[in-house]
Design a protein around this motif. Structure first.
Motif, PDB file in Angstrom:
ATOM      1  N   GLY A   1      37.260  38.636  43.061  1.00  0.00           N
ATOM      2  CA  GLY A   1      38.461  37.854  43.307  1.00  0.00           C
ATOM      3  C   GLY A   1      38.179  36.409  43.645  1.00  0.00           C
ATOM      4  N   HIS A   2      38.996  35.846  44.536  1.00  0.00           N
ATOM      5  CA  HIS A   2      38.984  34.409  44.800  1.00  0.00           C
ATOM      6  C   HIS A   2      39.306  34.171  46.268  1.00  0.00           C
ATOM      7  N   ALA A   3      39.190  32.898  46.707  1.00  0.00           N
ATOM      8  CA  ALA A   3      39.339  32.581  48.126  1.00  0.00           C
ATOM      9  C   ALA A   3      40.603  31.792  48.448  1.00  0.00           C
ATOM     10  N   GLU A   4      41.190  31.154  47.449  1.00  0.00           N
ATOM     11  CA  GLU A   4      42.378  30.335  47.687  1.00  0.00           C
ATOM     12  C   GLU A   4      43.539  30.832  46.835  1.00  0.00           C
ATOM     13  N   HIS A   5      44.748  30.446  47.245  1.00  0.00           N
ATOM     14  CA  HIS A   5      45.933  30.903  46.541  1.00  0.00           C
ATOM     15  C   HIS A   5      45.948  30.401  45.102  1.00  0.00           C
ATOM     16  N   GLU A   6      46.226  31.312  44.177  1.00  0.00           N
ATOM     17  CA  GLU A   6      46.312  30.963  42.754  1.00  0.00           C
ATOM     18  C   GLU A   6      47.698  31.393  42.268  1.00  0.00           C
ATOM     19  N   PRO A   7      48.652  30.467  42.290  1.00  0.00           N
ATOM     20  CA  PRO A   7      50.053  30.831  42.042  1.00  0.00           C
ATOM     21  C   PRO A   7      50.330  31.354  40.643  1.00  0.00           C
ATOM     22  N   TRP A   8      49.447  31.140  39.696  1.00  0.00           N
ATOM     23  CA  TRP A   8      49.669  31.628  38.342  1.00  0.00           C
ATOM     24  C   TRP A   8      49.522  33.143  38.228  1.00  0.00           C
ATOM     25  N   ARG A   9      48.899  33.779  39.232  1.00  0.00           N
ATOM     26  CA  ARG A   9      48.708  35.229  39.184  1.00  0.00           C
ATOM     27  C   ARG A   9      49.999  35.959  39.554  1.00  0.00           C
ATOM     28  N   ARG A  10      50.211  37.145  38.958  1.00  0.00           N
ATOM     29  CA  ARG A  10      51.324  38.006  39.368  1.00  0.00           C
ATOM     30  C   ARG A  10      51.121  38.508  40.784  1.00  0.00           C
ATOM     31  N   PHE A  11      49.869  38.743  41.165  1.00  0.00           N
ATOM     32  CA  PHE A  11      49.492  39.111  42.531  1.00  0.00           C
ATOM     33  C   PHE A  11      48.092  38.563  42.754  1.00  0.00           C
TER      34      PHE A  11
ATOM     35  N   ALA B   1      41.389  38.266  32.950  1.00  0.00           N
ATOM     36  CA  ALA B   1      40.990  38.817  31.656  1.00  0.00           C
ATOM     37  C   ALA B   1      41.939  39.964  31.280  1.00  0.00           C
ATOM     38  N   PRO B   2      43.196  39.644  30.949  1.00  0.00           N
ATOM     39  CA  PRO B   2      44.163  40.707  30.667  1.00  0.00           C
ATOM     40  C   PRO B   2      43.784  41.566  29.472  1.00  0.00           C
ATOM     41  N   GLN B   3      42.879  41.076  28.630  1.00  0.00           N
ATOM     42  CA  GLN B   3      42.422  41.899  27.505  1.00  0.00           C
ATOM     43  C   GLN B   3      41.638  43.111  27.981  1.00  0.00           C
ATOM     44  N   HIS B   4      41.250  43.136  29.274  1.00  0.00           N
ATOM     45  CA  HIS B   4      40.548  44.282  29.836  1.00  0.00           C
ATOM     46  C   HIS B   4      41.497  45.375  30.336  1.00  0.00           C
ATOM     47  N   ASP B   5      42.784  45.077  30.412  1.00  0.00           N
ATOM     48  CA  ASP B   5      43.717  46.001  31.060  1.00  0.00           C
ATOM     49  C   ASP B   5      43.656  47.408  30.474  1.00  0.00           C
ATOM     50  N   ASP B   6      43.645  47.503  29.164  1.00  0.00           N
ATOM     51  CA  ASP B   6      43.638  48.818  28.525  1.00  0.00           C
ATOM     52  C   ASP B   6      42.302  49.532  28.663  1.00  0.00           C
ATOM     53  N   LEU B   7      41.296  48.833  29.195  1.00  0.00           N
ATOM     54  CA  LEU B   7      39.956  49.403  29.331  1.00  0.00           C
ATOM     55  C   LEU B   7      39.608  49.739  30.774  1.00  0.00           C
ATOM     56  N   SER B   8      40.565  49.594  31.693  1.00  0.00           N
ATOM     57  CA  SER B   8      40.260  49.744  33.122  1.00  0.00           C
ATOM     58  C   SER B   8      39.636  51.095  33.442  1.00  0.00           C
ATOM     59  N   LEU B   9      40.250  52.178  32.963  1.00  0.00           N
ATOM     60  CA  LEU B   9      39.706  53.509  33.241  1.00  0.00           C
ATOM     61  C   LEU B   9      38.368  53.718  32.546  1.00  0.00           C
ATOM     62  N   PHE B  10      38.250  53.217  31.326  1.00  0.00           N
ATOM     63  CA  PHE B  10      36.989  53.348  30.591  1.00  0.00           C
ATOM     64  C   PHE B  10      35.857  52.650  31.331  1.00  0.00           C
ATOM     65  N   HIS B  11      36.095  51.412  31.770  1.00  0.00           N
ATOM     66  CA  HIS B  11      35.049  50.669  32.465  1.00  0.00           C
ATOM     67  C   HIS B  11      34.683  51.322  33.791  1.00  0.00           C
ATOM     68  N   ASN B  12      35.671  51.869  34.479  1.00  0.00           N
ATOM     69  CA  ASN B  12      35.394  52.582  35.724  1.00  0.00           C
ATOM     70  C   ASN B  12      34.445  53.746  35.478  1.00  0.00           C
ATOM     71  N   GLN B  13      34.788  54.581  34.517  1.00  0.00           N
ATOM     72  CA  GLN B  13      33.957  55.755  34.235  1.00  0.00           C
ATOM     73  C   GLN B  13      32.599  55.355  33.682  1.00  0.00           C
TER      74      GLN B  13
ATOM     75  N   PRO C   1      43.309  47.413  40.350  1.00  0.00           N
ATOM     76  CA  PRO C   1      44.580  47.260  39.653  1.00  0.00           C
ATOM     77  C   PRO C   1      44.399  47.437  38.149  1.00  0.00           C
ATOM     78  N   VAL C   2      45.438  47.944  37.504  1.00  0.00           N
ATOM     79  CA  VAL C   2      45.409  48.067  36.048  1.00  0.00           C
ATOM     80  C   VAL C   2      45.305  46.690  35.407  1.00  0.00           C
ATOM     81  N   HIS C   3      46.047  45.710  35.959  1.00  0.00           N
ATOM     82  CA  HIS C   3      46.080  44.368  35.382  1.00  0.00           C
ATOM     83  C   HIS C   3      44.948  43.512  35.940  1.00  0.00           C
ATOM     84  N   ASN C   4      44.169  42.926  35.047  1.00  0.00           N
ATOM     85  CA  ASN C   4      43.093  41.999  35.409  1.00  0.00           C
ATOM     86  C   ASN C   4      43.563  40.599  35.049  1.00  0.00           C
ATOM     87  N   ALA C   5      44.011  39.850  36.042  1.00  0.00           N
ATOM     88  CA  ALA C   5      44.656  38.561  35.768  1.00  0.00           C
ATOM     89  C   ALA C   5      43.762  37.579  34.998  1.00  0.00           C
TER      90      ALA C   5
END
Length: 317
Positions: free
Chosen positions: A132-142, A204-216, A198-202
């Motif tokens: 993650g990051h240390a300062e507020h990044e308002p462009w993120r959904r969270f 690198a959103p192209q990773h979202d569909d790979l979250s479970l795959f990368h975890n395993q 989180p499912v969403h990777n702010a």
């Protein structure tokens, strides 16, 4: 004689901001009772299990931030879990936010503890790889402000418990090869890892569909390449509007998944783990003493101005 540890995955569903510690601990206790009924010796809970995943918010009020941290362990809210552990003879791994006093200074860590079957704390770990990051990044959904709220831990250690050599890591640590290798070089036969992902990777959103795959993938690779059991346990589901993966699973030294959770809710899954099975890999394909060539690896540049020795430990002249 085989050294058997029956390991339960104690996956948590969402923990909302309004949920009290006492309510969460009651859920953990219920899962421990279920694990005991299934014959578990050890139950593994997630990262930051006692609260909602607060790094998703940018907070400035110090008292508000401190409200998510534990000053001691056990404490009044978590004591029932320790008492139940003693009563049932079931040990546990628990992730939580730790507020420590070091040399008169307050330090915040993302921590986990290992508790034996007598309800005694026998190991503590503080997360090394903070994402993650240390300062507020308002462009993120969270937000994902672990670098704001936590100080990195300093080392990966192992603990003699449950008849074997046990290591601990937390969440993002699971993605780094050196996490497993440094513990394996200390003889780790089982590595316990809690996570909130989180499912969403702010960035690198192209990773979202790979979250479970990368975890395993991370957990299986760490287990196989180091000849050890790996238990990865999630806090998943829709928490304060943010969807997180579940995918809790237990991987054998062969890299095979031996059990997994199927939902994103509170769920217990269990498997029989033979610690002696590690030797099939530690004495053959991954016999470090016989096959590794650390003299050929040289020094590895870890970050600018820092180096690691070939075994992953900080280099000392």
């Amino acid at each position: 004689m085989s050294r058997i540890v029956n390991v339960a995955l104690g996956q948590l569903g969402p923990v909302q901001r309004s949920d009290t510690r006492e309510r969460v601990v009651a859920r953990l206790c219920e899962m421990m009772r279920e694990a005991h009924a299934l014959g578990a010796h050890l139950i593994v809970y997630p990262e930051l299990a006692l609260t909602t995943f607060f790094p998703r918010w940018y907070l400035e009020d110090e008292a508000e931030i401190d409200s998510f941290f534990e000053r001691e362990m056990p404490n009044a809210a978590t004591q029932p879990l320790f008492e139940l552990s003693r009563q049932l003879g079931v040990g546990f791994y628990l992730g939580y936010a730790e507020l420590a006093e070091e040399g008169g200074t307050r330090v915040r860590y993302n921590s986990s503890i290992l508790v034996d079957r007598g309800g005694r704390i026998v190991g503590k770990y503080r997360k090394v790889h903070l994402p993650g990051h240390a300062e507020h990044e308002p462009w993120r959904r969270f937000q994902h402000l672990e670098k704001r709220y936590f100080t990195p831990g300093q080392r990966f250690g192992v603990t003699q418990a449950f008849g074997g050599t046990i290591g601990m890591a937390i969440c993002n640590d699971r993605r780094w090869a050196e996490t497993y290798r440094v513990m394996a070089l200390q003889g780790a036969e089982m590595v316990l890892i809690g996570y909130n992902t989180p499912v969403h990777n702010a960035p690198a959103p192209q990773h979202d569909d790979l979250s479970l795959f990368h975890n395993q993938l991370s957990l299986q690779a760490g287990a196989y390449q180091n000849g050890c059991w790996v238990a990865g346990v999630a806090k998943g589901g829709l928490e304060e509007g943010v969807d997180s993966i579940g995918g809790s699973l237990l991987v054998a030294p062969s890299g095979e998944v031996v059990t997994r959770c199927l939902s994103k809710d509170d769920e217990v899954a269990i498997a029989r783990c033979d610690l002696d099975f590690c030797a099939v890999y530690k004495r053959s394909t991954f016999n470090f003493d016989l096959h590794r060539r650390p003299e050929a690896y040289g020094l590895i540049v870890a970050r600018k101005g820092e180096t690691l020795a070939a075994d992953g430990t900080p280099w000392r002249d």
